[in-house]
Enzyme design. Structure first.
Site, short mmCIF file in Angstrom:
data_model
loop_
_atom_site.label_atom_id
_atom_site.label_comp_id
_atom_site.label_asym_id
_atom_site.label_seq_id
_atom_site.Cartn_x
_atom_site.Cartn_y
_atom_site.Cartn_z
N LYS A 51 -8.76 6.89 -2.57
CA LYS A 51 -7.27 7.04 -2.17
C LYS A 51 -6.35 7.88 -2.84
CE LYS A 51 -7.89 1.88 -1.65
NZ LYS A 51 -7.73 0.58 -2.53
N GLN A 95 -5.72 -2.65 -7.32
CA GLN A 95 -7.15 -2.76 -6.91
C GLN A 95 -7.87 -4.07 -7.03
OE1 GLN A 95 -8.74 -0.18 -4.99
NE2 GLN A 95 -10.08 -1.65 -4.68
N ASP A 118 -0.20 -2.93 0.50
CA ASP A 118 -1.64 -3.78 1.06
C ASP A 118 -0.97 -4.88 2.09
OD1 ASP A 118 -4.21 -3.15 0.08
OD2 ASP A 118 -3.90 -4.18 -1.85
#
Length: 287
Positions: A51, A95, A118
């Site tokens: 990422k 995460q 997200d």
């Protein structure tokens, strides 16, 4: 036909990079993504590195905060509060999975909806449900739609889509996105009766159940488009080494379907690309 997620993700990243440049030139804003990693899960560390690399490649600012596995929930929430109040941070991603002593739902709810790249916050879920603009949509479902359109074209109207799996991360949001595309949508799950027969009706079949090679060839209508979200690690019967497979029996289903995403190289690359897309959108809408 193999639907190439790597190629589709590369094309999307080119468009994102152009958008980042335009935002810098028009408003002087450089989109910024901060990833918070708790603990030292090896798979999570790989994801975070990927990422970060792709974030900087499209011209965004990439920041990473690493916290020890012993970090308390209160300490993590305090860190998120600081990021929420930092105007230079446009996107926040924690995460997953988190250590067992931390409640993921509490953490997700603590991120400001406009920085929730997200797309898991209840506010963004509600906006998606209502079809409102400004919703940050979960990344993997976005990627599924883009890949389906790569084969079928931009108009999915009238297609019967069957989604296997009802998670908040993939199953439910991808079903809502398919409804927005004017598909007829069936959500199947562990309690669905005659699952194979239900799947046989699908023009678009999306498998997101987390069970290795679960979907068999005789479940798939000839010519259907199959999007395989699964990532499962199993032992290769020939070599004895571990390998990644999807939720679909790829070799068998490939002989029946019209198009299919591989694992790896299908939905996975699109997930990170759509994360960058969300970060750019957050910077444009709320930066």
């Amino acid at each position: 036909m193999i639907i190439d997620g790597k190629q589709a993700a590369a094309q999307l990243r080119v468009a994102i990079a152009q958008g980042v440049t335009a935002l810098k030139e028009s408003k002087g804003i450089t989109p910024s993504l901060t990833v918070v990693l708790v603990g030292e899960d090896p798979a999570s560390q790989v994801y975070v590195r990927n990422k970060a690399k792709q974030t900087t490649e499209v011209g965004m600012i990439s920041n990473e905060i690493r916290l020890p596995v012993s970090c308390s929930q209160a300490e993590l929430l305090s860190q998120l509060s600081s990021l929420n109040n930092d105007p230079s941070v446009h996107g926040i991603l924690v995460q997953l999975p988190l250590p067992k002593h931390i409640d993921e739902s509490v953490v997700i709810s603590a991120i400001r909806p406009e920085k929730d790249v997200d797309g898991f916050h209840a506010m963004n879920s509600g906006r998606l449900l209502n079809g409102e603009s400004g919703a940050l949509v979960p990344c993997t479902p976005q990627g599924c739609i883009i890949l389906a359109k790569q084969h079928l074209g931009d108009d999915l109207s009238g297609k019967h889509a069957v989604v296997i799996g009802r998670s908040n991360i993939v199953g439910k949001p991808v079903a809502l996105l398919l409804l927005q595309e004017n598909c007829t949508v069936t959500i199947a799950h562990s309690r669905t009766k005659n699952l194979a027969q239900v799947c046989q009706q699908a023009d678009i079949l999306i498998a997101a159940v987390g069970r290795a090679e679960f979907v068999q060839a005789d479940w798939v209508k000839k010519g259907a488009t199959v999007i395989d979200v699964g990532i499962n690690r199993i032992e290769d019967a020939v070599t004895g080494k571990m390998k990644l497979v999807g939720d679909v029996d790829y070799a068998a289903v490939s002989d029946v379907c019209g198009a299919i995403t591989p694992v790896p190289g299908g939905v996975g690359p699109m997930t990170i690309a759509c994360l960058l897309k969300n970060t750019l959108e957050a910077a444009k809408l709320y930066g």
